[in-house]
Design a protein around this motif. Structure first.
Motif, PDB file in Angstrom:
ATOM      1  N   TRP A 176       0.828  -1.204   0.000  1.00  0.00           N
ATOM      2  CA  TRP A 176       0.000   0.000   0.000  1.00  0.00           C
ATOM      3  C   TRP A 176       0.865   1.259   0.000  1.00  0.00           C
ATOM      4  CZ3 TRP A 176      -5.503  -0.410   1.710  1.00  0.00           C
ATOM      5  CH2 TRP A 176      -6.189   0.774   1.542  1.00  0.00           C
ATOM      6  N   MET A 177       1.900   1.268   0.836  1.00  0.00           N
ATOM      7  CA  MET A 177       2.788   2.435   0.891  1.00  0.00           C
ATOM      8  C   MET A 177       3.558   2.611  -0.421  1.00  0.00           C
ATOM      9  SD  MET A 177       2.205   3.894   3.715  1.00  0.00           S
ATOM     10  CE  MET A 177       3.553   5.045   3.781  1.00  0.00           C
ATOM     11  N   PHE A 178       3.971   1.504  -1.026  1.00  0.00           N
ATOM     12  CA  PHE A 178       4.671   1.567  -2.307  1.00  0.00           C
ATOM     13  C   PHE A 178       3.780   2.177  -3.378  1.00  0.00           C
ATOM     14  CE2 PHE A 178       5.765  -0.446  -6.403  1.00  0.00           C
ATOM     15  CZ  PHE A 178       7.044   0.055  -6.547  1.00  0.00           C
ATOM     16  N   ALA A 180       1.097   4.056  -2.851  1.00  0.00           N
ATOM     17  CA  ALA A 180       0.726   5.425  -2.473  1.00  0.00           C
ATOM     18  C   ALA A 180       1.879   6.409  -2.674  1.00  0.00           C
ATOM     19  CB  ALA A 180       0.271   5.462  -1.020  1.00  0.00           C
ATOM     20  N   SER A 181       3.117   5.912  -2.719  1.00  0.00           N
ATOM     21  CA  SER A 181       4.265   6.798  -2.868  1.00  0.00           C
ATOM     22  C   SER A 181       4.351   7.421  -4.256  1.00  0.00           C
ATOM     23  CB  SER A 181       5.553   6.041  -2.568  1.00  0.00           C
ATOM     24  OG  SER A 181       5.821   5.107  -3.601  1.00  0.00           O
ATOM     25  N   GLY A 182       3.710   6.814  -5.232  1.00  0.00           N
ATOM     26  CA  GLY A 182       3.732   7.351  -6.587  1.00  0.00           C
ATOM     27  C   GLY A 182       4.890   6.856  -7.428  1.00  0.00           C
ATOM     28  N   ILE A 183       5.691   5.942  -6.915  1.00  0.00           N
ATOM     29  CA  ILE A 183       6.787   5.370  -7.705  1.00  0.00           C
ATOM     30  C   ILE A 183       6.217   4.659  -8.924  1.00  0.00           C
ATOM     31  CG2 ILE A 183       8.644   3.655  -7.691  1.00  0.00           C
ATOM     32  CD1 ILE A 183       9.013   4.306  -4.700  1.00  0.00           C
ATOM     33  N   THR A 223       2.631   4.360 -10.952  1.00  0.00           N
ATOM     34  CA  THR A 223       1.297   4.946 -11.069  1.00  0.00           C
ATOM     35  C   THR A 223       0.367   3.998 -11.825  1.00  0.00           C
ATOM     36  OG1 THR A 223       1.816   6.046 -13.148  1.00  0.00           O
ATOM     37  CG2 THR A 223       2.301   7.262 -11.112  1.00  0.00           C
TER      38      THR A 223
END
Length: 89
Positions: A68-70, A72-75, A77
């Motif tokens: 989820w964090m990966f 959400a980070s936008g790395i 899309t």
């Protein structure tokens, strides 16, 4: 990612982790030397499903949180994922 998508991902990862944890630490009735009549010799003496379910939950929460964090980070899309299977650049 939506809450529903996260819940589906959690359930999928939880079952995968649970099935991976099932054989760990097993002792069969044959190995223990006490076979209960009417059960196969390869049946576990103490399956420990409660502890394994707790471990599966902890591992799944960590994995889903990391994913989820990966996302959400936008790395990566949504557009990147949609273009992933294209043959031409």
């Amino acid at each position: 990612m939506t809450i529903t998508g996260g819940a589906v991902m959690f359930a999928s990862i939880w079952f995968l982790v649970m099935f991976l944890l099932l054989p760990w630490g097993q002792q069969t009735q044959e190995e223990a030397g006490h076979i209960v009549p009417g059960t196969p010799a390869g049946a576990p003496v103490r399956p420990g499903l409660g502890k394994k379910a707790i471990w599966a939950t902890v591992i799944s929460v960590l994995l889903v949180g990391a994913i989820w964090m990966f996302l959400a980070s936008g790395i990566v899309t949504r557009a990147d994922m949609m273009d992933f299977n294209r043959l031409t650049p």
